[in-house]
Write an enzyme that holds these catalytic residues in place. Structure first.
Site, PDB file in Angstrom:
ATOM      1  N   LYS A  75       0.854  -1.196   0.000  1.00  0.00           N
ATOM      2  CA  LYS A  75       0.000   0.000   0.000  1.00  0.00           C
ATOM      3  C   LYS A  75       0.877   1.228   0.000  1.00  0.00           C
ATOM      4  CE  LYS A  75      -4.057   1.949   0.280  1.00  0.00           C
ATOM      5  NZ  LYS A  75      -3.601   2.891  -0.747  1.00  0.00           N
ATOM      6  N   LYS A 125       5.238   2.055  -2.771  1.00  0.00           N
ATOM      7  CA  LYS A 125       5.227   3.448  -3.193  1.00  0.00           C
ATOM      8  C   LYS A 125       5.494   3.512  -4.684  1.00  0.00           C
ATOM      9  CE  LYS A 125       4.536   7.354  -0.949  1.00  0.00           C
ATOM     10  NZ  LYS A 125       3.541   7.509   0.138  1.00  0.00           N
ATOM     11  N   SER A 162      -7.528   5.103   3.801  1.00  0.00           N
ATOM     12  CA  SER A 162      -7.459   4.332   2.548  1.00  0.00           C
ATOM     13  C   SER A 162      -7.854   2.882   2.797  1.00  0.00           C
ATOM     14  CB  SER A 162      -6.044   4.391   1.966  1.00  0.00           C
ATOM     15  OG  SER A 162      -5.798   5.636   1.364  1.00  0.00           O
TER      16      SER A 162
END
Length: 448
Positions: free
Chosen positions: A70, A106, A362
């Site tokens: 994530k 990322k 998120s």
């Protein structure tokens, strides 16, 4: 960003220091010091002129022992693979310290987004997905917005992924627009999360928030809502904010003797967090140099821009009055600056705890996507406050138990969780005696 600043080396140095304290086995260190997977790819984009321009994109998946990778996607002209590596590593710790079932990733593109037309931007977003989509997915890797990217751009990316897979997949991207699989409360989540942790730090330090002042670096999404939250939720005053002006490629600090009005500044801010200097000056704001935010005589500093801003060189500008540094940005403080902060007794809320509100929300968005059921804004923010408060208290408990700097304590909590997940999955075989010897009731509560 300083040209000699390497964020990945900083991330590794921070990890190494805590790994020594925890006496982690070498096999565990070898896995966690580097990303599991890295991708670098070309993105050909047809510009409005008809010419093809090639951009370079990145995606790094640091660790997925606790769940799918994530992390955001940054569009920035100074993006590098090392920057993305560092941010992916910090995302692993951020998800772990917030105790959400995700790993760290990322992404990025080397580009100045403000130089692109809307059409060029959309084609670049879709091109990024075209280059990496086989390695993304709700159970593999879930990107989100970051510096230089917006909810609309996430909507384009989600749409492109859905076209390539032949099905509607809202859970592949978070930070999407509301109405297109996005979550209410996501816009303010990171900034408000910063303020939830500042509130808890003030309780611990026995500070009256209504008598406290703050100065912020940055005025993008995070800083805007941190400023609003500091004033509305805590009752304090924000004395200054800084921002980068993409028109003249310079940073400025905007201040007022009686405190800024974040809502007014929002009204004259572009989509990249740049404040209109002319309108601000006309409204009585003093326009100062880029680093003036750091020298303000305030109680709380909230760096919310980019990494490597509070360094061994710049920390001398910091007022002796500062009691809390709340890291709204990723990696804003270097190890050299940490040494001085420890000497001064400044309470540091480390980045991957302080700004975990965004990734937590998120995660909430992913849950809502899976259930195809969407929560009210108040429910989102209530759950966010609960998660952030529990995470803060767990790190504080570790800090007090181990007599450790808050950054080190956050690493201890995060690394513990990641290593245990790796062990349970059979990746490594380790002894936890070095951690278990320091278990506390509060640490156990943090894991619930």
């Amino acid at each position: 960003m300083a040209t000699d600043f390497n964020p990945f080396q900083v991330a590794q140095a921070q990890f190494d220091g805590v790994a020594d304290q925890l006496q982690l086995e070498q096999e565990v260190r070898s896995i966690l010091r580097f990303p599991l997977r890295e991708f670098r790819f070309q993105i050909p984009v047809r510009m409005d002129t008809g010419q093809i321009k090639v951009y370079f994109g990145f995606r790094v998946q640091h660790n997925d022992a606790r769940g799918p990778a994530k992390g955001g996607i940054r569009f920035h002209p100074e993006e590098t693979l090392d920057t993305v590596r560092a941010l992916a590593m910090w995302m692993t710790w951020k998800c772990a310290v917030a105790d959400i079932p995700l790993g760290g990733g990322k992404g990025g593109v080397i580009v100045e987004p403000s130089s692109l037309s809307v059409g060029e931007k959309e084609r670049l977003c879709r091109g990024w997905i075209d280059g990496i989509w086989k390695n993304l997915g709700p159970r593999i890797d879930v990107p989100a917005p970051d510096v230089g990217t917006t909810p609309q751009m996430m909507g384009w990316m989600m749409d492109e992924y859905s076209k390539l897979t032949g099905q509607y997949v809202p859970g592949v991207i978070t930070g999407k627009p509301v109405g297109s699989g996005g979550s209410l409360g996501r816009t303010e989540a990171t900034g408000y999360g910063v303020i939830y942790t500042v509130r808890e730090a003030m309780k611990y330090l026995k500070l009256d928030p209504t008598r406290c002042t703050a100065s912020l670096q940055g005025f993008g999404n995070v800083a805007q809502y941190a400023a609003i939250g500091f004033m509305q939720q805590l009752g304090g005053k924000v004395m200054a904010v800084s921002c980068f002006d993409r028109k003249d490629h310079c940073s400025y600090t905007f201040s007022k003797v009686d405190g800024i009005d974040p809502h007014f500044l929002q009204s004259i801010t572009d989509q990249y967090g740049g404040i209109d200097k002319i309108q601000a000056a006309a409204a009585g704001y003093q326009v100062e140099d880029a680093m003036a935010w750091l020298s303000k005589d305030v109680d709380v500093l909230i760096p919310s821009a980019i990494e490597g801003q509070i360094t061994g060189e710049t920390i001398g500008m910091m007022s002796e009055r500062v009691k809390i540094v709340a890291e709204g940005a990723n990696g804003p403080t270097t190890p050299e600056a940490d040494v001085e902060l420890k000497k001064r007794g400044v309470f540091v809320i480390p980045d991957f705890l302080c700004n975990a509100g965004g990734v937590t929300c998120s995660y909430f968005e992913s849950v809502q996507n899976d259930a195809n059921y969407y929560w009210e804004r108040e429910a989102v923010l209530r759950r966010l406050d609960q998660k952030m408060t529990t995470a803060f208290q767990g790190v504080l408990a570790m800090s007090l138990q181990r007599e450790a700097f808050m950054r080190d304590a956050a690493y201890m909590v995060a690394i513990d969780r990641v290593v245990k997940a790796m062990d349970l999955r059979g990746w490594v075989s380790v002894s936890y005696t070095h951690l278990r010897a320091h278990e506390t009731k509060a640490n156990l509560v943090c894991r619930l």
